[in-house]
Design a protein around this motif. Structure first.
Motif, PDB file in Angstrom:
ATOM      1  N   GLY A  34       4.425  13.833   1.996  1.00  0.00           N
ATOM      2  CA  GLY A  34       3.308  14.515   2.638  1.00  0.00           C
ATOM      3  C   GLY A  34       2.424  13.611   3.477  1.00  0.00           C
ATOM      4  O   GLY A  34       1.417  14.063   4.010  1.00  0.00           O
ATOM      5  N   TYR A  35       2.777  12.344   3.609  1.00  0.00           N
ATOM      6  CA  TYR A  35       1.960  11.395   4.377  1.00  0.00           C
ATOM      7  C   TYR A  35       2.823  10.699   5.419  1.00  0.00           C
ATOM      8  O   TYR A  35       4.044  10.629   5.296  1.00  0.00           O
TER       9      TYR A  35
ATOM     10  N   LYS B  71       1.476   1.320  14.209  1.00  0.00           N
ATOM     11  CA  LYS B  71       2.744   0.595  14.357  1.00  0.00           C
ATOM     12  C   LYS B  71       2.386  -0.855  14.659  1.00  0.00           C
ATOM     13  O   LYS B  71       1.557  -1.135  15.523  1.00  0.00           O
ATOM     14  N   ASP B  72       3.003  -1.785  13.947  1.00  0.00           N
ATOM     15  CA  ASP B  72       2.739  -3.210  14.139  1.00  0.00           C
ATOM     16  C   ASP B  72       3.943  -3.978  13.597  1.00  0.00           C
ATOM     17  O   ASP B  72       4.565  -3.543  12.630  1.00  0.00           O
ATOM     18  N   SER B  73       4.244  -5.118  14.212  1.00  0.00           N
ATOM     19  CA  SER B  73       5.403  -5.897  13.761  1.00  0.00           C
ATOM     20  C   SER B  73       5.209  -6.447  12.345  1.00  0.00           C
ATOM     21  O   SER B  73       6.181  -6.777  11.675  1.00  0.00           O
ATOM     22  N   ASN B  74       3.976  -6.541  11.888  1.00  0.00           N
ATOM     23  CA  ASN B  74       3.711  -7.026  10.527  1.00  0.00           C
ATOM     24  C   ASN B  74       3.478  -5.887   9.535  1.00  0.00           C
ATOM     25  O   ASN B  74       3.035  -6.113   8.420  1.00  0.00           O
ATOM     26  N   LEU B  75       3.757  -4.672   9.968  1.00  0.00           N
ATOM     27  CA  LEU B  75       3.649  -3.517   9.083  1.00  0.00           C
ATOM     28  C   LEU B  75       5.071  -3.005   8.810  1.00  0.00           C
ATOM     29  O   LEU B  75       5.779  -2.602   9.725  1.00  0.00           O
ATOM     30  N   LEU B  76       5.493  -3.098   7.556  1.00  0.00           N
ATOM     31  CA  LEU B  76       6.846  -2.714   7.174  1.00  0.00           C
ATOM     32  C   LEU B  76       6.818  -1.407   6.404  1.00  0.00           C
ATOM     33  O   LEU B  76       6.101  -1.296   5.406  1.00  0.00           O
ATOM     34  N   GLN B  77       7.578  -0.435   6.850  1.00  0.00           N
ATOM     35  CA  GLN B  77       7.679   0.821   6.121  1.00  0.00           C
ATOM     36  C   GLN B  77       8.945   0.792   5.284  1.00  0.00           C
ATOM     37  O   GLN B  77      10.028   0.524   5.787  1.00  0.00           O
TER      38      GLN B  77
ATOM     39  N   ILE C 251       0.843  -1.191   0.000  1.00  0.00           N
ATOM     40  CA  ILE C 251       0.000   0.000   0.000  1.00  0.00           C
ATOM     41  C   ILE C 251       0.884   1.249   0.000  1.00  0.00           C
ATOM     42  O   ILE C 251       2.046   1.195   0.398  1.00  0.00           O
ATOM     43  N   GLY C 252       0.321   2.355  -0.423  1.00  0.00           N
ATOM     44  CA  GLY C 252       1.013   3.635  -0.344  1.00  0.00           C
ATOM     45  C   GLY C 252       0.785   4.268   1.012  1.00  0.00           C
ATOM     46  O   GLY C 252      -0.171   3.934   1.716  1.00  0.00           O
ATOM     47  N   GLU C 253       1.662   5.179   1.380  1.00  0.00           N
ATOM     48  CA  GLU C 253       1.550   5.824   2.682  1.00  0.00           C
ATOM     49  C   GLU C 253       0.280   6.666   2.790  1.00  0.00           C
ATOM     50  O   GLU C 253      -0.219   6.899   3.887  1.00  0.00           O
ATOM     51  N   ASP C 254      -0.281   7.085   1.645  1.00  0.00           N
ATOM     52  CA  ASP C 254      -1.558   7.791   1.690  1.00  0.00           C
ATOM     53  C   ASP C 254      -2.634   6.863   2.250  1.00  0.00           C
ATOM     54  O   ASP C 254      -3.511   7.297   2.998  1.00  0.00           O
ATOM     55  N   SER C 255      -2.567   5.565   1.940  1.00  0.00           N
ATOM     56  CA  SER C 255      -3.481   4.578   2.524  1.00  0.00           C
ATOM     57  C   SER C 255      -3.029   4.164   3.923  1.00  0.00           C
ATOM     58  O   SER C 255      -3.844   3.883   4.792  1.00  0.00           O
ATOM     59  N   GLY C 256      -1.722   4.132   4.120  1.00  0.00           N
ATOM     60  CA  GLY C 256      -1.166   3.758   5.417  1.00  0.00           C
ATOM     61  C   GLY C 256      -1.612   4.693   6.529  1.00  0.00           C
ATOM     62  O   GLY C 256      -1.762   4.288   7.688  1.00  0.00           O
TER      63      GLY C 256
ATOM     64  N   ALA D  52      -0.981 -11.308   6.323  1.00  0.00           N
ATOM     65  CA  ALA D  52       0.051 -10.812   5.408  1.00  0.00           C
ATOM     66  C   ALA D  52       0.886  -9.745   6.101  1.00  0.00           C
ATOM     67  O   ALA D  52       0.441  -9.119   7.057  1.00  0.00           O
ATOM     68  N   LYS D  53       2.074  -9.564   5.585  1.00  0.00           N
ATOM     69  CA  LYS D  53       2.853  -8.392   5.971  1.00  0.00           C
ATOM     70  C   LYS D  53       2.302  -7.230   5.149  1.00  0.00           C
ATOM     71  O   LYS D  53       2.090  -7.359   3.943  1.00  0.00           O
ATOM     72  N   VAL D  54       2.043  -6.123   5.796  1.00  0.00           N
ATOM     73  CA  VAL D  54       1.569  -4.937   5.090  1.00  0.00           C
ATOM     74  C   VAL D  54       2.784  -4.044   4.846  1.00  0.00           C
ATOM     75  O   VAL D  54       3.452  -3.625   5.791  1.00  0.00           O
ATOM     76  N   VAL D  55       3.071  -3.822   3.580  1.00  0.00           N
ATOM     77  CA  VAL D  55       4.256  -3.072   3.174  1.00  0.00           C
ATOM     78  C   VAL D  55       3.807  -1.684   2.733  1.00  0.00           C
ATOM     79  O   VAL D  55       3.020  -1.551   1.794  1.00  0.00           O
TER      80      VAL D  55
END
Length: 188
Positions: free
Chosen positions: A133-134, A139-145, A103-108, A124-127
């Motif tokens: 601007g976003y 914060k989650d261990s399965n959320l990767l920035q 996903i994009g950070e606008d959705s994040g 799933a891991k959410v990438v």
């Protein structure tokens, strides 16, 4: 297998989408990236070009990419498209793999408001790809920035250029530009 899922309106698909798709395949060392144009969006009024047209543009854009496939899983459905439901269908189609929801950070920024977001994070891991601007709140261990390059492309800008009869040749692949022109998309 490592399978990425990259959904979006792709209204229209542009060079930024294409670059990010290739980037994330390499970055995550994915075996497959499934690009999924949204059918009926859950989060906005449906002011999108026809789903069949957006699907065709995506297929044109990725036709020579071996690790990237375009799916009609949402565009062929009459139901409202929710990421959670699509993810379950992908898991059913490709069972026993590792899944990455791109996903994009606008959705994040509002991911914590998505339907069944906690279940998505279990499946799933959410990438999250950076967007200028976003920022992602959750914060989650399965959320990767991901630290990816910022690209100055947007579907909105492509549509504005078409309306203003400006060139879009640097924003979309030439085959996509031709498809838009032939089908008279994004004209009032």
């Amino acid at each position: 297998m490592k399978i990425g899922i990259y959904g979006g309106s792709f209204n229209p698909i542009h060079n930024g989408h294409i670059y990010m798709a290739k980037f994330i395949v390499d970055y995550l060392k994915l075996d497959k990236l499934i690009v999924i144009p949204v059918g009926t969006p859950s989060h906005r009024k449906n002011t999108l070009a026809d789903a069949t047209m957006r699907l065709k543009m995506c297929k044109i854009a990725f036709e020579n990419e071996k690790k990237i496939e375009v799916s009609d899983i949402e565009t062929k459905s009459k139901d409202i498209s929710f990421t959670y439901d699509t993810l379950l269908k992908i898991i059913e189609t490709y069972p026993g793999n590792e899944y990455f929801e791109i996903i994009g950070e606008d959705s994040g920024e509002y991911f914590h408001k998505w339907k069944n977001y906690k279940e998505i994070l279990k499946l799933a891991k959410v990438v999250v790809l950076q967007r200028e601007g976003y920022s992602t709140i959750l914060k989650d261990s399965n959320l990767l920035q991901v630290k990816n390059p910022f690209l100055n492309f947007s579907s909105t800008r492509v549509r504005e250029a078409i309306l203003n009869e400006e060139s879009i040749e640097n924003m979309v692949p030439k085959e996509v530009a031709e498809f838009i022109k032939v089908n008279k998309l994004y004209k009032k």
